[in-house]
Design a protein around this motif. Sequence first.
Motif, PDB file in Angstrom:
ATOM      1  N   HIS A  65     -14.099   1.873  -1.010  1.00  0.00           N
ATOM      2  CA  HIS A  65     -13.124   2.063  -1.854  1.00  0.00           C
ATOM      3  C   HIS A  65     -11.895   2.973  -1.353  1.00  0.00           C
ATOM      4  O   HIS A  65     -10.817   2.898  -1.865  1.00  0.00           O
ATOM      5  CB  HIS A  65     -13.629   3.243  -2.705  1.00  0.00           C
ATOM      6  N   CYS A  66     -11.164   2.696   0.010  1.00  0.00           N
ATOM      7  CA  CYS A  66      -9.561   3.734   0.291  1.00  0.00           C
ATOM      8  C   CYS A  66      -9.867   3.175   1.581  1.00  0.00           C
ATOM      9  O   CYS A  66     -10.070   2.487   2.131  1.00  0.00           O
ATOM     10  CB  CYS A  66     -10.055   4.900  -0.183  1.00  0.00           C
ATOM     11  N   SER A  67      -8.532   3.469   1.912  1.00  0.00           N
ATOM     12  CA  SER A  67      -8.547   2.547   2.990  1.00  0.00           C
ATOM     13  C   SER A  67      -8.723   3.154   4.439  1.00  0.00           C
ATOM     14  O   SER A  67      -8.732   2.736   5.360  1.00  0.00           O
ATOM     15  CB  SER A  67      -6.703   2.980   3.013  1.00  0.00           C
ATOM     16  N   VAL A  70     -11.988  -7.049   6.473  1.00  0.00           N
ATOM     17  CA  VAL A  70     -12.623  -6.587   5.101  1.00  0.00           C
ATOM     18  C   VAL A  70     -11.824  -6.803   4.180  1.00  0.00           C
ATOM     19  O   VAL A  70      -9.972  -7.311   4.832  1.00  0.00           O
ATOM     20  CB  VAL A  70     -11.705  -4.874   4.433  1.00  0.00           C
ATOM     21  N   ASN A  71     -11.700  -7.385   3.352  1.00  0.00           N
ATOM     22  CA  ASN A  71     -11.261  -7.971   2.354  1.00  0.00           C
ATOM     23  C   ASN A  71     -11.753  -7.145   0.612  1.00  0.00           C
ATOM     24  O   ASN A  71     -12.079  -6.975   0.279  1.00  0.00           O
ATOM     25  CB  ASN A  71     -11.907  -8.972   1.437  1.00  0.00           C
ATOM     26  N   PHE A  72     -10.059  -5.969   0.548  1.00  0.00           N
ATOM     27  CA  PHE A  72     -10.666  -5.759   0.299  1.00  0.00           C
ATOM     28  C   PHE A  72     -10.755  -5.121  -1.125  1.00  0.00           C
ATOM     29  O   PHE A  72     -11.431  -4.584  -2.052  1.00  0.00           O
ATOM     30  CB  PHE A  72      -9.413  -3.949   0.141  1.00  0.00           C
ATOM     31  N   PRO A  73     -10.123  -5.977  -2.419  1.00  0.00           N
ATOM     32  CA  PRO A  73     -10.123  -6.351  -3.321  1.00  0.00           C
ATOM     33  C   PRO A  73     -11.390  -7.233  -3.599  1.00  0.00           C
ATOM     34  O   PRO A  73     -12.623  -6.827  -4.763  1.00  0.00           O
ATOM     35  CB  PRO A  73      -9.410  -7.991  -4.041  1.00  0.00           C
ATOM     36  N   LYS A  74     -12.474  -8.458  -2.607  1.00  0.00           N
ATOM     37  CA  LYS A  74     -13.803  -8.589  -3.078  1.00  0.00           C
ATOM     38  C   LYS A  74     -14.456  -7.428  -2.645  1.00  0.00           C
ATOM     39  O   LYS A  74     -15.781  -7.235  -2.349  1.00  0.00           O
ATOM     40  CB  LYS A  74     -13.479  -9.598  -1.960  1.00  0.00           C
ATOM     41  N   LYS A  75     -14.368  -6.063  -2.106  1.00  0.00           N
ATOM     42  CA  LYS A  75     -15.284  -5.566  -1.282  1.00  0.00           C
ATOM     43  C   LYS A  75     -16.491  -5.884  -0.292  1.00  0.00           C
ATOM     44  O   LYS A  75     -17.265  -6.146  -0.215  1.00  0.00           O
ATOM     45  CB  LYS A  75     -15.850  -4.555  -2.148  1.00  0.00           C
ATOM     46  N   GLU A  76     -15.888  -6.910   0.351  1.00  0.00           N
ATOM     47  CA  GLU A  76     -16.492  -7.434   1.656  1.00  0.00           C
ATOM     48  C   GLU A  76     -15.776  -7.593   2.767  1.00  0.00           C
ATOM     49  O   GLU A  76     -14.063  -7.495   3.374  1.00  0.00           O
ATOM     50  CB  GLU A  76     -16.218  -9.038   0.681  1.00  0.00           C
ATOM     51  N   VAL A  77     -16.440  -7.498   4.225  1.00  0.00           N
ATOM     52  CA  VAL A  77     -16.232  -7.099   5.120  1.00  0.00           C
ATOM     53  C   VAL A  77     -16.989  -8.560   6.793  1.00  0.00           C
ATOM     54  O   VAL A  77     -18.175  -8.698   5.932  1.00  0.00           O
ATOM     55  CB  VAL A  77     -16.418  -6.422   5.775  1.00  0.00           C
ATOM     56  N   ARG A  78     -16.158  -9.352   6.426  1.00  0.00           N
ATOM     57  CA  ARG A  78     -16.367 -10.210   7.659  1.00  0.00           C
ATOM     58  C   ARG A  78     -16.655  -9.915   9.045  1.00  0.00           C
ATOM     59  O   ARG A  78     -15.176  -9.494   9.768  1.00  0.00           O
ATOM     60  CB  ARG A  78     -15.050 -11.436   7.706  1.00  0.00           C
ATOM     61  N   ASP A  86      -6.169 -15.105   0.062  1.00  0.00           N
ATOM     62  CA  ASP A  86      -7.059 -14.613  -0.706  1.00  0.00           C
ATOM     63  C   ASP A  86      -7.238 -13.574  -1.125  1.00  0.00           C
ATOM     64  O   ASP A  86      -8.139 -12.977  -1.370  1.00  0.00           O
ATOM     65  CB  ASP A  86      -8.389 -15.393  -0.019  1.00  0.00           C
ATOM     66  N   ASP A  87      -6.796 -13.121   0.477  1.00  0.00           N
ATOM     67  CA  ASP A  87      -6.771 -11.445   0.164  1.00  0.00           C
ATOM     68  C   ASP A  87      -5.704 -10.945   0.307  1.00  0.00           C
ATOM     69  O   ASP A  87      -4.704 -10.854   1.245  1.00  0.00           O
ATOM     70  CB  ASP A  87      -8.084 -10.941   1.033  1.00  0.00           C
ATOM     71  N   VAL A  88      -4.286 -10.306  -0.531  1.00  0.00           N
ATOM     72  CA  VAL A  88      -3.057 -10.156  -0.190  1.00  0.00           C
ATOM     73  C   VAL A  88      -2.828  -8.626  -0.774  1.00  0.00           C
ATOM     74  O   VAL A  88      -1.835  -8.104   0.056  1.00  0.00           O
ATOM     75  CB  VAL A  88      -2.172 -10.634  -1.290  1.00  0.00           C
ATOM     76  N   TYR A  89      -4.351  -8.291  -0.553  1.00  0.00           N
ATOM     77  CA  TYR A  89      -4.066  -6.505  -1.275  1.00  0.00           C
ATOM     78  C   TYR A  89      -4.033  -5.761   0.716  1.00  0.00           C
ATOM     79  O   TYR A  89      -3.484  -5.159   1.441  1.00  0.00           O
ATOM     80  CB  TYR A  89      -4.910  -5.861  -1.766  1.00  0.00           C
ATOM     81  N   THR A 135      -6.379 -10.437 -13.782  1.00  0.00           N
ATOM     82  CA  THR A 135      -7.095  -9.780 -14.245  1.00  0.00           C
ATOM     83  C   THR A 135      -8.228  -9.309 -14.263  1.00  0.00           C
ATOM     84  O   THR A 135      -8.958  -7.951 -14.955  1.00  0.00           O
ATOM     85  CB  THR A 135      -6.366  -9.569 -15.936  1.00  0.00           C
ATOM     86  N   TYR A 136      -8.919 -10.253 -14.398  1.00  0.00           N
ATOM     87  CA  TYR A 136     -10.073 -10.048 -14.000  1.00  0.00           C
ATOM     88  C   TYR A 136     -10.735  -9.132 -12.632  1.00  0.00           C
ATOM     89  O   TYR A 136     -11.101  -9.917 -11.929  1.00  0.00           O
ATOM     90  CB  TYR A 136     -11.305 -11.365 -14.251  1.00  0.00           C
ATOM     91  N   GLY A 137     -10.699  -7.997 -12.335  1.00  0.00           N
ATOM     92  CA  GLY A 137     -11.468  -7.230 -11.643  1.00  0.00           C
ATOM     93  C   GLY A 137     -12.147  -8.551 -11.146  1.00  0.00           C
ATOM     94  O   GLY A 137     -12.910  -9.617 -10.992  1.00  0.00           O
ATOM     95  N   PHE A 138     -12.982  -7.692 -10.023  1.00  0.00           N
ATOM     96  CA  PHE A 138     -13.640  -8.070  -9.023  1.00  0.00           C
ATOM     97  C   PHE A 138     -15.062  -7.855  -9.149  1.00  0.00           C
ATOM     98  O   PHE A 138     -16.210  -8.034  -8.371  1.00  0.00           O
ATOM     99  CB  PHE A 138     -13.587  -7.607  -7.430  1.00  0.00           C
ATOM    100  N   LEU A 139     -15.263  -7.178 -10.826  1.00  0.00           N
ATOM    101  CA  LEU A 139     -16.653  -7.295 -10.592  1.00  0.00           C
ATOM    102  C   LEU A 139     -17.780  -8.312 -11.216  1.00  0.00           C
ATOM    103  O   LEU A 139     -16.673  -9.393 -12.097  1.00  0.00           O
ATOM    104  CB  LEU A 139     -17.023  -6.226 -11.699  1.00  0.00           C
TER     105      LEU A 139
END
Lengths: 63, 791
Positions: B94-96, B117-125, A32-35, B286-290
Motif C-alpha cells: 500500500h505504500c512506498s 513490484v508492480n504497485f498498481p496491480k499489487k503484485e511482486v515478481r 504495464d506499470d508506470v507508477y 479509471t477502473y482501479g485494480f480491484l
Amino acid sequence: MNIIFMLIIASLVIAVIFFILFVKSVRTGQYDDVYTPSVRMLFDDELVEDKSSGKKSNQNSIN
Amino acid sequence: MSKENCYHCGLDCNDERIEFDQKSFCCNGCRTVYEILNQHQLTGYYDLESNPGTAPKDIKGKFDYLDNEDIAAQLIEFDDQETAVANFYIPTIHCSSCIWVLENLHKLNGGIKIALVNFPKKEVRITFRKGEISLKQVVELIASIGYEPYISLDSTDVKSEKTDRKLIYQVAIAGFAFGNVMMLSFPEYFQMDEYWLNRFKPFFRGLMFLLSLPALLYSGRDYFISAFKGLRHGILNIDVPISLGILVLFFRSSYEIISQTGQGYFDSLTGLIFFLLLGKIFQQKTYGFLSFERDYKSYFPIAVTRIAGDKEEQNISVHEIQQGDRLLIRNDEIIPVDGILISKQGMIDYSFVTGESIPVSKRSGDKLFAGGKQTQGALEMEAIETVKQSYLTQLWSHDVFKKENPKNIKSLTDSISKQFTIIILSIAFISGIYWYFQDKSAAFQVVSAILIIACPCALALSAPFSLGNMIRLFGKNKFYLKNTAVIESMAKVGTIVFDKTGTITSNRKSEIVYEGKELENTELRMIKTILRSSNHPLSRILYDQIHSSELGELTQFKEFTSKGIEGKIDEKRILLGSSSFVGLEDKEGLDTSVYVSIDDKVKGKFVFKNAYRKGLRDMIKELDLKYHISLLSGDNEGEKIRLEELLPEIDQLLFNQKPEDKLEFIKSIQENKEHVMMLGDGLNDAGALAQSNVGIAISENINVFSPACDAILDASKFDQLPMFLKLSKSTIGVIKASFVISFLYNIIGLVFAVSGNLSPIVAAILMPISSISVVLFATVSTNILAKKILS
C-alpha cells in the motif's frame, strides 16, 4: 522542388520506425506499470551504516 | 495511560505492549518483522513512511502445499531448473515502504535474485535460484515480514492480458495517422491555386489515403463490430451513428480524391477515431485494480492436507478430495467441503456463509459446512462430499450468476442515440430530397456532409468522461465501482435493502452491556484475570472491553467446551459461561450472553450486542426522505426491538432470512419495477447482491473480500452513502448537460452541411473543438460537484 518527395517519404519512414519502436516497448511490458518506477527512483542507494549502539532514530512521520 | 502506537503497523498497543530496541510493538509478529529488518539493515523501511507495516499472521504449515510439485508448477511462470520466476498478488502492498522492502528481498535471502513490484496491480515478481530457495520458502519469507501473498484457485488459472494492449496499439495507430494526415492536409486548407501545390496534390492525397487505411481498418474496427452486433439485435446503440459517420467520411473522401474534386476529410476521419479511442482508454484507466470478477473459487484454498491411513500428511489439490478423506484444517483455513468433525472440538467462523461474526463451537461428530473458517488451532474432519457439490457452490451456481449480464442496463447514451440516429437520418433524407430538386450534383455532397458532421463523437465522449471521472473520485473516497453503468443504476434506485450483520453492524466490535448486580472493581479484576487464560472468542472480546489492571493469582482454571470457564482467585470460585453452566435453568436466550457467578451466587450477565456502525442513525434518516428502506438479517429476532427503536424509518424488518430468501425478496421488489440497491457483506448474500440492480459489498478490508457485486464500499465510509447516491444523480445531470453542448455543435455543423458549405477545414476545426470542450466540461464539472458534496 521534387526533393519534397524525398523529404516527406524520409520523415514518414522515421516516424514509422519510431512507431515500431513504441509497439515493441509496449509488447515487452514497459508500459504495464508506470507508477512503481517513479517511486523506485526516489529510494536512496544503499549505504550500509554502522549500527552504533544507542543511536536514536527520530522518525519524521510522513503523511 | 497514553495510547502508544505500534512502531511497525501503527495500531494501538493495547495491553500487550512489547518493548524492543526502545520502540513499542503491538504484538510479537510486528516485533519479529522489525527484528528481521533490523538484522539485515533494512530499517530504511521505517524512514520512508511512518508505521508502514502489517502485522504478520501465523503461517505455520499454511503453505506446505507448495511443496507439491504440481501445485507449485501452476504458480511458477518460468523455470529452467536453475532459476524460476513467480508472480504473487499481495493485497497488503500500500505504500512506498512496501515497494522498498519487497525490492530488497535479496538482502534477506541470497537465493532471491530480483524482486520487482508492480504497485498498481499489487503484485511482486520474484526471480529466485531454485537450488538455494524453494517456492514455499519464498512465500514464507514474504509472509514472515507481513506480506502474505494471496494464492487461490484463481491465480492458478492461466490469465491472458492481451486485450488491454490492443487498445494501446489502436490508439497509437490512430494518433500516428491523425498527426501525419493533419500535416499533409494543411497546405490545402488555404485553397491556394498555386503551381507547386497543384503539382504535389495527388501525392499528398494518396499518402493521406494510405495513412487513414490502417486507422479505419484496425483502430476503428471495434465500432463497426459493435454497431453490427447492435443492428443484428435490433438495437440502435451509439456505435451505429458513429460507424455510419466514419464510413461516409471515408467513402466520400476517397471519392473526392479519385475524382480529383477535393482533398477529402481524412484529417477529420483519423482525428475522430483518435479522440473516440482516447475516451475508451480513459474509461479503462479509471477502473482501479480491484478485481470484481471472482467466483467462489477465489475464497477456497487451492490445496488441503489429507491424512492418509498411516498418519502421513499429503498435500492435495481441493479438486482431488474424495468422499471419506480425512482432512487437516489449520487455523484460519477455510473448510473446502462439507464434512464431519473428527477432532474433539472446533471453533468455526461462518461469517462467509451466514454473516454471523461470532464463531460457533462444534464438537466431534458435528457436521461442518464448506465455507466455514477454523479459528482455533487445527482440526481434523472427514469429507462427505466433493468440492463441486457443497453448499456454497450450490449457492454460487444459482441462475443469477449464470447470465452474462443479468442487469441488462440500457445506458443513457444508448437510449439517446436511438432518437439521435433517427433524427439525423430524417434530416439527411429531407435535405437530400430538397437538394435533389435544386441541384442534383449537390445532393450527394449535402447528404454525406450531414452524416459526417452529425457523427456523435462528442456525444459518445460525454458519458465515459463524466462517469469515468466520477468513478475515479469515488475511488478516492474508498468507494470502488465495477464499471460506469453502476453510477447510472445508482441514480435510478428507489429501494435500498440492507443486510444486518457485517453491513450495518461492525464485524470487529460487539457492544457489551452488563445486566445484573453491580460488580465491584475487585470482582471485575478477577473476571479479567480469569478471562486472560481463555481463548474463547467471547472471552477475548470481553477481556478487551473490561478496563482494569489484572490482579491476583489464579489458583485453578478449567475450561469446559461450549459451556464456560471456571477459576479460583483468592479462594473465590468464579464461573463464567452459559446460563446452565452457572446453575440457572437453561434459557434459550435470543442474544449471546455470558453469565457471571461468584462463589455460587449468580451476579448477572454480559450481553453481547451488535455494534452498529457510526453514523448509521443519521444516514438512515437522510435516506428515508428519498428511498424505501428494508433490512434483512440471517439472525434470530434478538435485536428486533432494539432495531425498531434505533431505526424507526425502516419500512420492512425481516429476520431468519436464508440466502435464498434474500434473493427472493429482492426479486419481489423488482417485480414492481423498482430499482433495488442492496448492501451486503459476504458470500451469503452474494445471490441477492447479484440479483439487485446495484449490489454493494461493505468491506472492512478491501483486499480481503469482493464477491460478485457491483461496488465495494469501505466500511469507514459507510455513512457517506447518501452523498454517493446524490453524486450519482448529479453525474447524470452533467451527462445530460454535455449532451446539450454536443448537440449545439451538431446544430452549428448541420447549418453548414445543409446549406452545402461544409469545407474540410470547417469539419477539421469543429470536430476536435466539440470533443475537447465536452471532455473538459464533463471532467471539470464532476470535479467541482464531488468537491462540493463530499467535502
